[in-house]
Design a protein around this motif. Structure first.
Motif, PDB file in Angstrom:
ATOM      1  N   LYS A  77      17.126 -57.090 -22.653  1.00  0.00           N
ATOM      2  CA  LYS A  77      17.403 -56.330 -21.441  1.00  0.00           C
ATOM      3  C   LYS A  77      16.634 -56.900 -20.256  1.00  0.00           C
ATOM      4  CE  LYS A  77      17.334 -51.587 -19.664  1.00  0.00           C
ATOM      5  NZ  LYS A  77      16.980 -50.177 -19.998  1.00  0.00           N
ATOM      6  N   CYS A  78      15.356 -57.209 -20.475  1.00  0.00           N
ATOM      7  CA  CYS A  78      14.555 -57.790 -19.398  1.00  0.00           C
ATOM      8  C   CYS A  78      15.069 -59.168 -19.018  1.00  0.00           C
ATOM      9  CB  CYS A  78      13.088 -57.858 -19.827  1.00  0.00           C
ATOM     10  SG  CYS A  78      12.325 -56.244 -20.076  1.00  0.00           S
ATOM     11  N   LEU A  79      15.370 -59.997 -20.027  1.00  0.00           N
ATOM     12  CA  LEU A  79      15.874 -61.348 -19.745  1.00  0.00           C
ATOM     13  C   LEU A  79      17.204 -61.301 -19.017  1.00  0.00           C
ATOM     14  CD1 LEU A  79      14.946 -63.048 -23.141  1.00  0.00           C
ATOM     15  CD2 LEU A  79      13.934 -63.559 -20.913  1.00  0.00           C
ATOM     16  N   ARG A  80      18.103 -60.440 -19.483  1.00  0.00           N
ATOM     17  CA  ARG A  80      19.406 -60.343 -18.811  1.00  0.00           C
ATOM     18  C   ARG A  80      19.246 -59.870 -17.376  1.00  0.00           C
ATOM     19  NH1 ARG A  80      22.350 -56.234 -17.702  1.00  0.00           N
ATOM     20  NH2 ARG A  80      21.069 -54.844 -18.997  1.00  0.00           N
ATOM     21  N   THR A  81      18.318 -58.932 -17.160  1.00  0.00           N
ATOM     22  CA  THR A  81      18.063 -58.442 -15.798  1.00  0.00           C
ATOM     23  C   THR A  81      17.563 -59.572 -14.906  1.00  0.00           C
ATOM     24  OG1 THR A  81      17.540 -56.257 -16.693  1.00  0.00           O
ATOM     25  CG2 THR A  81      16.797 -56.735 -14.450  1.00  0.00           C
ATOM     26  N   LEU A  82      16.654 -60.402 -15.440  1.00  0.00           N
ATOM     27  CA  LEU A  82      16.151 -61.549 -14.665  1.00  0.00           C
ATOM     28  C   LEU A  82      17.275 -62.501 -14.299  1.00  0.00           C
ATOM     29  CD1 LEU A  82      12.823 -62.437 -16.523  1.00  0.00           C
ATOM     30  CD2 LEU A  82      13.051 -61.463 -14.252  1.00  0.00           C
ATOM     31  N   VAL A  83      18.100 -62.857 -15.310  1.00  0.00           N
ATOM     32  CA  VAL A  83      19.191 -63.824 -15.067  1.00  0.00           C
ATOM     33  C   VAL A  83      20.171 -63.257 -14.055  1.00  0.00           C
ATOM     34  CG1 VAL A  83      21.091 -65.080 -16.150  1.00  0.00           C
ATOM     35  CG2 VAL A  83      18.916 -64.842 -17.351  1.00  0.00           C
ATOM     36  N   ASN A  84      20.494 -61.990 -14.178  1.00  0.00           N
ATOM     37  CA  ASN A  84      21.440 -61.389 -13.234  1.00  0.00           C
ATOM     38  C   ASN A  84      20.863 -61.321 -11.827  1.00  0.00           C
ATOM     39  OD1 ASN A  84      23.273 -61.027 -15.280  1.00  0.00           O
ATOM     40  ND2 ASN A  84      22.706 -58.893 -15.680  1.00  0.00           N
ATOM     41  N   ARG A  85      19.549 -61.058 -11.703  1.00  0.00           N
ATOM     42  CA  ARG A  85      18.930 -61.034 -10.367  1.00  0.00           C
ATOM     43  C   ARG A  85      18.967 -62.422  -9.731  1.00  0.00           C
ATOM     44  NH1 ARG A  85      13.132 -58.471 -10.022  1.00  0.00           N
ATOM     45  NH2 ARG A  85      13.537 -58.968  -7.819  1.00  0.00           N
ATOM     46  N   GLU A  86      18.715 -63.428 -10.546  1.00  0.00           N
ATOM     47  CA  GLU A  86      18.773 -64.784 -10.012  1.00  0.00           C
ATOM     48  C   GLU A  86      20.195 -65.144  -9.594  1.00  0.00           C
ATOM     49  OE1 GLU A  86      16.100 -67.137  -9.622  1.00  0.00           O
ATOM     50  OE2 GLU A  86      15.127 -65.181  -9.744  1.00  0.00           O
ATOM     51  N   ALA A  87      21.169 -64.737 -10.406  1.00  0.00           N
ATOM     52  CA  ALA A  87      22.568 -65.028 -10.074  1.00  0.00           C
ATOM     53  C   ALA A  87      22.991 -64.284  -8.811  1.00  0.00           C
ATOM     54  CB  ALA A  87      23.473 -64.649 -11.240  1.00  0.00           C
ATOM     55  N   GLU A  88      22.575 -63.052  -8.659  1.00  0.00           N
ATOM     56  CA  GLU A  88      22.908 -62.298  -7.450  1.00  0.00           C
ATOM     57  C   GLU A  88      22.261 -62.898  -6.216  1.00  0.00           C
ATOM     58  OE1 GLU A  88      21.624 -58.391  -8.289  1.00  0.00           O
ATOM     59  OE2 GLU A  88      23.204 -57.961  -9.761  1.00  0.00           O
ATOM     60  N   ALA A  89      21.105 -63.514  -6.418  1.00  0.00           N
ATOM     61  CA  ALA A  89      20.424 -64.164  -5.292  1.00  0.00           C
ATOM     62  C   ALA A  89      20.962 -65.564  -5.004  1.00  0.00           C
ATOM     63  CB  ALA A  89      18.918 -64.226  -5.564  1.00  0.00           C
ATOM     64  N   GLY A  90      21.899 -65.997  -5.837  1.00  0.00           N
ATOM     65  CA  GLY A  90      22.483 -67.330  -5.618  1.00  0.00           C
ATOM     66  C   GLY A  90      21.650 -68.464  -6.169  1.00  0.00           C
TER      67      GLY A  90
END
Length: 1766
Positions: free
Chosen positions: A543-556
């Motif tokens: 959950k934490c890892l997926r949240t990190l990856v998604n935040r990075e993807a949302e930030a471009g």
């Protein structure tokens, strides 16, 4: 006060109340009521109350402490009323104040309640600005200036309490108080006084501070006109509200109080410490600066000496810190650490710790310590942070917890002072967060909460945040058992779960909100993803890892897969992928696993490019397919009665696993590099050890390895990893065996030859294990681990299942060849040994099923014959025969059924012998199952069905779509199948396969096995073989056996109907099982179980349908056959309960007609034989149905069975006692008895007369049948009446019981005749014969009741002269059932009335409860009267004949018969009718003459009844008759008042009642002539002990008033004289008296000539009803009487006071209440007319009533109403 003392004033009454409370101080109810009364009096006459209390205390100086406290509490309650204060006399108040101060001075140290009560009086008065000055002046009088001796301790506490409640009232006097206090304090030496003075000084200081910030509430209202008063509180408030005004005095106080800190008493030290703290806020700042060291060094050591005073010490320190931290002047720095050290232990207490119970003071002290740190942090935040960080390094958990909690409190409470301490905090916490810091779970949870607080205030973003992350990750999992054992710590599971949840939530918060989350968490979390101990929290990490990856993807931004990945601790991509796929295991099982799978799937999709560049496309299948599938499977579905069954959880898991494995196969296939695939398989293999304690995950990982190895071409690699699976599997665990076997099956799909070779090698491990001697060295050189014997057994089971899955995975073109040439040759050596362990036999059975499934013709095509089929069936039977039928301990039966169902479908078909053999074995072992070993669940066995797609594709042709077997577990529904055949739908009741039992699953598979047997050989022979096996189970007592047997019968017949091959069109033959099925299943239509009924009907329908087919009609619909659904709806619809009797009869009658129409004559004998067997069925309903079917058969085919008729009847008579519950059978047997009685009526009756009472059901049925015969009934009745009449000449005998005691014992003969009469009148025919004899029957029964009313049943049997005992006719059962002999006549009368449809008569008797009265020796006369009056109304035709018959016995020597005649005559006075219901004057006159003649009868009860009957003359409908006999009736009633034999006033009561009725018929002159005598006679009756007499007297008084009261002044005078009696007895002890009084008052209220009284009575007692609330009514009515008749008030009061000495406690209560209400609210003029001495003295006497506490309470309440008599 003496009882003879005259009481004449309210003051005396109040003193009496006080005396009562003191006397009965242990009776809380009295004490509370006195207090309430005093409160009421005080509210109206406060000065009288205060005067009385003042006098009472002065006059009784020796009263105890608690008693004096009660008086003072009464004063306090009075003056606490704000409405009373203006009424108080100021001089009296001053006396009370002086009294209270004197009482206070008189108390000792132990008289706490006394002293506090006095203090409460003073404080209550001081709350009011009017009296505060007087109170303080009185207190100061006890505290003169210049005194060296302290005033009483409670004087000091009173000043303190006044300061707390009315600071604005006390502050103006504070200068004076302090001026007296300062010189005194140095002379105070005792600790209690020092405590009191310390508390008072604290209160003074708080009052001054409050006056600085607030205005007095009454400032604008109460003191507008008082500015000129020199002592006005508000006038001086502005001048004295500045604390600087008192600085000099407080410094002087401070010097003295400070010395008290050294006291030996801990409480004194605590109070002094708090006082010093308060004084620090009052003294000058320069003095505070000078004494800092002194204060600190003296107050801090107090903690070491304290017991329960820590809270006061902490409060003092807190006040000191408030004064010292106002600015930077006070030199507190040198002492800060000492202060913190002293406060810190108080902050270390944990209020949330459930292991320690903290008191209220401890919790307050803890909060106050936090406040101290908060106050100090406003000036010394940095030093406090250093201090707390240092404390966190302490080894004690309490120290760590305290420091952590204080720091968290400072972060949340004083954030503005901590902003510049961010870096200091972060660096200081490193050591606490370090890995080597081993602390308890409680401390770790506190640290996590601190970390959350740090994150909330953005402290984690600073340098050192990685320590926070490391700590949180490290504590996601608890210590292992080995670690806990090594450190000798106990594992707190609940605490660890809470810690893990908190850590996971904290990590997610950081990952989702922190700016530098990626830097802190990536790829750091990957170090732990593949660690074994982090298995439970994989979902949280993902959950934490997926949240990190998604935040990075949302930030471009793209994720960095290189930086930090060179760290060897970071898991590689193959290991991560293997770990993530294994985490999909069992996802639909529960919410936790589902959430884990969602997070894992999302992470795989997010980081797919990292695994391989070609995986991005396959990874998208998660969102497209797998996640929707998971949503679908996670929904808990419940099947309903008309929907498809809910999907089993095992099937859900299987579908999910198959989808995941397919996804893995796509993943692996998308990567072309073989090395990548091998690396993935190797990574999976390395992770097997991670799941050694998680069998399900390990099993799924095996399957993942199998799928991966199937995509690898390197054979040696495949061999090595397949062997690795065998070595790593725990073969004793079923799931791991299955996982390993399915993995081998997956591998064999690509490497068949290789797998077969390696499996043979594995099989040699066991032989190598057994080798010994010179070749023993071989096992030491084998490259495998050593297996113990039990493990070898489990390994053998795994090996067997492997072969089954290998066969399933084999290609279709080579499967038969490999099976015959290789696999069967190998397996035969194992199959032949039936003595192997259960686990191996189960595995072999599963392998047999898989083999049969693999070679089924529908799968491989063609007609290939499996020659070893019978051999495998023989093995399966051998395995099953060793089981215990009733006890289910394993899945062996279930697997045998599965294997059998699969094997019988193979060619060639089974022979008849084989079918019988396998059917017997299966049925014998499965149908009796009733107990199941605990822990067996179907999930473990459903794996065999659901775990692989190959098994899911098992043969499922169209004929398998409607399988209806097993017991009904849910809703039943009926539908018409093809050609109108009935289908009974049942949903398998295993919606949740974890809760369903393996027994249900076994029955399901048993049905499948029978179905396949019939399908493979669909002939009548097969059906007969199977039915022969099932027939013995139809009549089993166990419900489950019957259910299973009929279910299987329906299944067999249905399948045979669908597949029958021995039926041809145009060729007729008998369906041989038809007669046996009909004979055994037709009675089952009334089985207790609804399911058995429906299935029995279904089987009959199938049997008749099959019989129709055998006639050569084929499967065409038989239009003449009954509709199954219509039959069920019409006859068998009753839910799950048994059928009612009517439906049973209709169902059996209908099915009998169907059988008669369709059963061939050739099968009749077999059918009758089956019916006779069913007569002894264990269920009475089934036996009854069999008897009815037998009757119908005999009636329908009597001509062919005439020779057997006598034998049939004789046999049923013999069984009459055994089958009496079968109604139809009894009817058939009793018909013969009726036929015999036509010729031998006398003999039959004589025999039945000798049967014991009460009659058994058989004898009752016999009498019923006899009476129903029209030729017998009239003769039986005449014979009975003749015998009964003769027996009543001597109805009882007097038995001497010894000791001069005798008893009347009823004779047997009349009881017998009455019992027979009760039976024959029930159903006698013709009815006309009965109607002619009703008068004589009623006469005899009434004579019987009168004769035996006071008798009892005999207990001892009579003996003849020769010593022979007579037959026992009156049995103990009769004595228990009939209770008394008269009850037998009651039953007979009821039966007679029911038979003649006189239901209204029965209803009248029921409403009057007259049936039970018939059994009472006193009340039976009334009951018979009710019966006669009801007959007059409902059956007038019977009355003249009944009266005539009774009159014949009126002059009998028998007193009961004379009594019966008088009862009838008195009952006919009110209404005498002829046969048509019209008035019969002749009959009435005869009845009156009968009563007149009987007035002189020797019997008292007859004379009483005569008076009562003549009283009924008032309701006679003939005025002529009334005028003729009324004078005689009145004279009879008057003479009844003086009956010399009437010792219990029974005749007198009836005379009064008669007079009550007859006065209406008397003219005025006649009534006036008797009125004085009647009034004189009736007055004493009002107070008689007999409540019946009182009720009658009140009723007669009301009648007289209604009749002559309006024109009689004499009666009006009596009304005013007796009104008090009426009012008091309106609440009499007895309901009847209360009701008569209510009616009389309602009828006489107009004679009072008071409109208000009439309105009140009309409102409260409309139509003579009792008032809803007696006390409320008396209150209102008494006030009306007083206002309406002021000249009679004293008369009423005196009359009421006469009842103060009544023998009834309730009447005494009523009298007290009436007195209080009567005298309440009188004008002064009326109060002057009251004889106070008599009334008040009486009330005081009631206060001392020794019998009933309620009397004392009532008197107390009454006195409360006399508050105006001052």
């Amino acid at each position: 006060m003496a009882a003879t003392t005259q009481v004449s004033s309210l003051l005396d009454l109040v003193i009496s109340l006080l005396d009562t409370a003191i006397t009965y101080q242990n009776q809380e109810s009295v004490k509370n009521e006195v207090a309430e009364s005093l409160k009421t009096i005080g509210a109206h006459q406060p000065n009288v109350l205060l005067t009385a209390c003042h006098q009472y205390l002065l006059q009784n100086p020796k009263l105890g402490a608690f008693k004096r406290a009660f008086v003072l509490q009464s004063i306090s309650i009075c003056v606490d009323n704000t409405e009373v204060l203006p009424k108080l006399d100021e001089q009296l108040v001053m006396l009370i104040i002086n009294l209270a101060t004197q009482e206070m001075n008189m108390t000792k140290d132990t008289d706490v309640e006394w002293a506090e009560s006095a203090m409460e009086v003073l404080v209550t008065l001081a709350k009011n600005q009017r009296f505060v000055c007087h109170v303080i002046d009185a207190i100061l009088q006890k505290f003169p200036p210049g005194q060296t001796t302290s005033p009483h301790r409670y004087i000091v506490l009173t000043m303190a309490t006044i300061a707390n409640h009315n600071p604005f009232g006390l502050v103006p006097f504070l200068t004076d108080i302090l001026s007296r206090t300062v010189p005194l304090l140095q002379h105070v030496k005792t600790d209690p006084l020092r405590c009191a003075w310390a508390r008072a000084i604290c209160s003074f200081c708080e009052a001054v501070r409050e006056c600085e910030t607030e205005r007095p509430k009454e400032a604008s209202e109460e003191f507008n006109g008082e500015h000129s008063r020199p002592n006005s509180a508000f006038g001086h408030c502005q001048e004295v509200s500045n604390r600087a005004t008192y600085s000099d005095q407080t410094e002087a106080v401070y010097d003295v109080v400070f010395v008290w800190i050294y006291s030996k008493d801990p409480k004194t030290r605590g109070e002094a410490a708090e006082c010093v703290g308060e004084l620090c806020l009052m003294i000058k700042q320069t003095r505070l600066v000078e004494d800092v060291k002194k204060i600190v060094t003296n107050m801090l050591p107090l903690y070491r000496k304290s017991y329960n005073e820590s809270h006061m010490i902490t409060q003092g320190i807190c006040r000191f810190l408030e004064a010292a931290c106002v600015d930077e002047v006070c030199p507190l720095e040198p002492y800060l650490e000492d202060i913190l050290n002293a406060l810190f232990p108080n902050a270390c207490l944990d209020p949330d710790d459930t292991t320690v119970t903290l008191g209220t003071q401890a919790i307050k002290n803890h909060s106050e310590a936090f406040r101290c740190f908060d106050v100090a942090a406003t000036r010394f935040a940095d030093r406090i942070v250093y201090y707390l960080l240092h404390k966190m390094q302490n080894v004690a958990d309490s120290q760590k917890l305290g420091a952590i909690n204080v720091l968290r409190h400072l972060l949340n409470a004083t954030g503005q002072h901590m902003e510049d301490k961010r870096s200091l905090l972060t660096m200081g916490l490193k050591k606490l967060l370090a890995a080597e810091n081993t602390t308890s779970i409680r401390v770790k949870r506190a640290i996590v909460q601190l970390c959350v607080a740090l994150a909330d205030h953005s402290y984690v973003d600073a340098e050192g945040g990685d320590y926070v992350i490391a700590f949180l990750v490290r504590n996601l999992v608890g210590p292992t058992e080995q670690e806990a054992a090594a450190k000798k710590i106990e594992i707190d599971v609940a605490g660890l779960n809470q810690l893990r949840t908190q850590c996971a939530q904290a990590l997610y918060t950081i990952a989702n909100t922190c700016v530098c989350a990626t830097k802190l968490l990536w790829p750091y979390l990957l170090e732990f993803l593949c660690c074994e101990r982090y298995t439970p929290v994989v979902g949280d990490l993902c959950k934490c890892l997926r949240t990190l990856v998604n935040r990075e993807a949302e930030a471009g931004r793209k994720m960095d897969y290189t930086t930090g990945f060179d760290n060897p601790k970071v898991a590689g991509r193959h290991a991560v992928l293997a770990r993530l796929f294994t985490s999909f295991c069992n996802a639909p099982l529960n919410g936790l696993l589902t959430r884990r799978a969602r997070e894992v799937g999302g992470l795989i999709e997010a980081i797919a490019p990292w695994f391989h560049s070609s995986m991005e496309g396959p990874a998208s299948r998660w969102s497209a397919k797998l996640e929707p599938l998971l949503d679908e499977l996670s929904i808990t579905a419940v099947s309903s009665g008309d929907s498809a069954p809910a999907e089993l959880r095992g099937r859900k898991i299987a579908r999910w696993h198959e989808a995941c494995l397919d996804w893995l196969s796509v993943f692996v296939s998308s990567v072309p590099e073989g090395d990548w695939r091998q690396d993935l398989a190797a990574a999976m293999g390395k992770q097997l050890d991670m799941y050694k304690d998680l069998s399900d995950e390990k099993s799924f990982l095996f399957r993942c390895i199998g799928v991966t190895l199937s995509k690898i071409t390197a054979k040696q690699f495949v061999i090595d990893h397949m062997m690795m699976m065998f070595k790593n599997a725990s073969h004793s665990i079923l799931s791991e065996r299955q996982g390993c076997a399915r993995a081998v099956g997956s591998i064999s799909s690509s490497h068949m030859d290789l797998v077969l070779v390696e499996l043979e090698n594995v099989s040699k491990w066991e032989h190598a294990r057994k080798s010994s001697g010179i070749f023993g060295f071989i096992k030491d050189t084998m490259p495998i681990r050593q297996y113990p014997d039990i493990e070898m057994i489990n390994l053998r089971a795994t090996l067997m299942i492997c072969y089954g899955h290998v066969v399933m995975a084999c290609s279709l073109d080579t499967v038969t060849q490999r099976l015959q040439n290789t696999i069967m040759v190998f397996l035969r050596n194992y199959f032949a040994n039936s003595k192997q362990e259960t686990v191996v036999r189960e595995a072999m059975l599963e392998t047999m099923r898989l083999i049969a499934t693999a070679v089924h013709p529908s799968r491989i095509g063609g007609e290939w014959k499996f020659d070893a089929r019978n051999e495998l069936l023989a093995y399966a039977k051998d395995y099953l025969n060793g089981e215990t039928p009733e006890w289910l301990t394993s899945s062996l039966r279930l697997l045998t059924c599965k294997a059998t169902a699969a094997l019988v479908q193979l060619e060639p078909p089974l022979s008849a012998t084989d079918i019988e053999d396998i059917g017997n074995v299966l049925s014998r072992q499965i149908l009796p199952m009733q107990r199941e070993k605990s822990g067996l669940k179907t999930l473990a066995f459903d794996i065999f069905d659901y775990a692989s797609s190959s098994v899911l594709s098992t043969f499922s042709g169209g004929h398998n779509n409607n399988i209806h077997t097993g017991p009904p577990l849910t809703t039943n529904s009926v539908a018409e199948g093809p050609n109108g055949t009935p289908i009974h739908h049942k949903h398998r009741g295993m919606e949740d396969d974890e809760s369903a039992t393996i027994m249900d699953a076994t029955m399901h598979q048993y049905g499948l096995a029978l179905e396949q047997i019939v399908r493979m050989a669909p002939t009548t022979q097969t059906v007969m073989i199977l039915l022969k096996i099932l027939l013995p189970y139809y009549g089993k007592q166990a419900d489950h056996e019957r259910i299973r047997a009929v279910d299987m019968t329906v299944l067999v017949l249905r399948v045979y109907y669908e597949c029958a091959e021995d039926i041809s069109l145009g060729h007729a033959s008998d369906f041989e099982p038809l007669s046996s099925l009909l004979g055994r299943l037709a009675p089952r239509l009334v089985d207790l179980l609804a399911h058995v009924r429906l299935q029995a009907l279904s089987a009959i329908h199938w049997a008749l349908r099959l019989a129709y087919m055998h006639k050569g009609h084929g499967r065409d619909a038989d239009q003449s056959l009954f509709s199954y659904s219509n039959f069920v709806e019409k006859y068998l619809t009753s839910g799950d309960v048994k059928l009612d009797g009517q439906k049973e009869k209709l169902a059996i009658e209908t099915i009998a007609q169907i059988i008669e129409y369709r059963l061939p004559q050739s099968q009749m004998q077999i059918y009758l034989s089956a019916i006779f067997e069913m007569l002894t069925d264990r269920q009475s309903h089934v036996s009854s149905a069999a008897a009815q079917l037998l009757t119908y058969a005999v009636m329908a085919r009597g001509s062919t069975l005439s020779s057997e008729a006598e034998i049939l009847v004789t046999k049923m008579v013999e069984k009459l006692a055994d089958i009496h519950h079968c109604v139809q059978t009894n009817t058939d047997v009793l018909a013969a008895l009726v036929a015999f009685a036509v010729h031998q009526q006398q003999a039959v009756c004589d025999v039945l007369f000798k049967q014991p009472l009460p009659y058994s059901i058989n004898i009752t049925d016999a009498w019923e049948c006899l009476s129903r015969d029209k030729l017998l009934f009239a003769g039986i009745l005449d014979h009975l009446t003749e015998l009964l009449g003769a027996s009543l000449d001597q109805p009882f005998e007097i038995m001497d019981s010894g000791g001069g005691v005798s008893a009347k014992v009823v004779n047997v003969e009349p009881c017998t005749y009455v019992a027979v009469l009760a039976e024959v009148v029930k159903n006698g025919e013709p009815e006309s014969a009965l109607m002619e004899r009703v008068p004589i029957i009623l006469t005899l029964l009434i004579h019987f009741i009168c004769s035996v009313s006071d008798t009892q049943f005999p207990v001892i049997q009579k003996e003849s002269k020769d010593g022979v005992k007579s037959p026992l006719i009156i049995t103990p059962d009769l004595r228990r059932s009939a209770e008394k002999p008269a009850g037998m006549a009651v039953a007979a009368i009821k039966n007679l009335l029911n038979r003649t449809r006189s239901n209204m008569v029965i209803e009248d008797m029921n409403q009057a409860r007259a049936w039970s009265d018939c059994l009472d020796k006193e009340a039976f006369i009334h009951a018979i009267g009710v019966l006669i009056r009801s007959l007059i109304d409902q059956r007038p035709a019977w009355v003249p004949s009944l009266a005539k018959t009774m009159e014949e016995f009126a002059n009998s020597e028998s007193e009961p018969r004379r009594l019966a005649a008088v009862i009838i005559a008195s009952s006919l006075i009110r209404k005498s009718t002829n046969e048509s219901g019209e008035f019969n004057e002749q009959l009435l006159v005869k009845c009156i003459r009968r009563l007149e003649d009987s007035l002189t009868d020797p019997s008292l009860r007859i004379r009483k009844l005569c008076v009562k009957g003549l009283g009924e003359l008032s309701e006679c409908s003939s005025s002529d008759v009334i005028s003729r006999f009324v004078h005689m009736a009145v004279e009879a009633a008057m003479s009844g008042l003086d009956d010399h034999g009437d010792r219990k006033d029974t005749v007198a009561i009836e005379s009064i009642l008669a007079l009550n009725k007859l006065v209406q018929l008397t003219n005025n002159d006649q009534l006036k002539s008797i009125l004085p005598i009647v009034l004189l006679k009736i007055r004493p009756c009002f107070e008689k002990d007999s409540y019946e007499l009182r009720a009658a007297s009140f009723s007669l008084f009301g009648e007289l008033g209604a009749r002559v009261g309006e024109n009689s002044e004499e009666f009006r005078g009596h009304l005013h004289t007796n009104i008090v009696s009426l009012l008091l007895h309106l609440n009499d002890d007895y309901e009847e008296v209360r009701q008569k009084c209510a009616v009389s008052i309602y009828r006489l209220h107009e004679l009072l000539t008071s409109p208000n009284a009439s309105i009140c009575i009309e409102r409260e007692m409309k139509d003579g009803k009792q008032p809803y609330n007696y006390n409320s009514f008396i209150k209102d009515f008494a006030a009306i009487l007083a206002n309406s008749f002021p000249d009679r008030v004293n008369q009423y009061a005196l009359a009421t006071s006469n009842y103060f000495k009544s023998s009834s406690a309730r009447i005494r209560c009523n009298a007290a209440h009436l007195t209080g209400c009567l005298l309440d609210g009188l004008t002064a003029q009326l109060r002057a007319t009251i004889s106070r001495e008599l009334v008040f003295t009486g009330l005081v006497a009631l206060l001392k009533d020794s019998e009933d506490v309620n009397v004392r309470i009532a008197a107390t309440r009454a006195i409360a109403n006399l508050h105006d008599f001052h």
